[in-house]
Design a protein around this motif. Sequence first.
Motif, short mmCIF file in Angstrom:
data_model
loop_
_atom_site.label_atom_id
_atom_site.label_comp_id
_atom_site.label_asym_id
_atom_site.label_seq_id
_atom_site.Cartn_x
_atom_site.Cartn_y
_atom_site.Cartn_z
N GLY A 11 0.30 4.33 6.13
CA GLY A 11 1.60 4.26 6.78
C GLY A 11 2.33 5.59 6.82
O GLY A 11 2.94 5.95 7.83
N LEU A 12 2.26 6.34 5.74
CA LEU A 12 2.87 7.67 5.71
C LEU A 12 2.18 8.61 6.69
O LEU A 12 2.83 9.37 7.39
N ALA A 13 0.85 8.55 6.74
CA ALA A 13 0.10 9.41 7.67
C ALA A 13 0.46 9.08 9.12
O ALA A 13 0.59 9.97 9.96
N ALA A 14 0.66 7.80 9.42
CA ALA A 14 1.03 7.39 10.78
C ALA A 14 2.40 7.95 11.18
O ALA A 14 2.67 8.12 12.37
N GLN A 15 3.23 8.24 10.19
CA GLN A 15 4.55 8.83 10.46
C GLN A 15 4.55 10.34 10.32
O GLN A 15 5.60 10.98 10.32
N GLY A 16 3.37 10.93 10.19
CA GLY A 16 3.26 12.39 10.15
C GLY A 16 3.27 13.02 8.78
O GLY A 16 3.22 14.24 8.67
N TRP A 17 3.32 12.23 7.73
CA TRP A 17 3.32 12.77 6.37
C TRP A 17 1.90 13.02 5.92
O TRP A 17 1.00 12.23 6.17
N ARG A 18 1.69 14.13 5.25
CA ARG A 18 0.37 14.48 4.71
C ARG A 18 0.51 14.77 3.23
O ARG A 18 1.49 15.40 2.80
N PRO A 19 -0.45 14.31 2.42
CA PRO A 19 -0.36 14.61 0.99
C PRO A 19 -0.49 16.10 0.73
O PRO A 19 -1.21 16.82 1.43
N VAL A 20 0.23 16.58 -0.23
CA VAL A 20 0.17 17.98 -0.63
C VAL A 20 -0.72 18.06 -1.86
O VAL A 20 -0.48 17.36 -2.84
N PRO A 21 -1.76 18.88 -1.82
CA PRO A 21 -2.61 18.99 -3.01
C PRO A 21 -1.84 19.57 -4.18
O PRO A 21 -0.92 20.36 -4.00
N PRO A 22 -2.20 19.14 -5.39
CA PRO A 22 -1.50 19.70 -6.56
C PRO A 22 -1.74 21.20 -6.65
O PRO A 22 -2.77 21.71 -6.19
#
Length: 95
Positions: A79-90
């Motif tokens: 759901g986050l990816a569909a809204q343009g959010w991408r995980p930030v690597p540690p």
Amino acid sequence: MYRVEVVQSCDIPPCPRCYRAPFLIARVPVCDGVDLYLCRHCDTGPTAGGRLLALIDLPPDLRPPDLVHDFVTTWAREGLAAQGWRPVPPPDPAD
């Protein structure tokens, strides 16, 4: 992963995709907050939302807690990816 707050209320807004009542809304505290809608009309089939709804529909004794956690996490990431959010690597500890 982010802490996810499940919104339960008589006044939850409609699903932004189909304008029907969603099954639930999860609020993810990134920036001003991102709402993820789990909708029985939109989240069907082989999506993370469809798999989560199928799991929720099982009797409680057939829902392993670790599997529920995995399905919710996958659904939230999708759901986050569909809204343009991408995980930030540690950050790299070597830096």
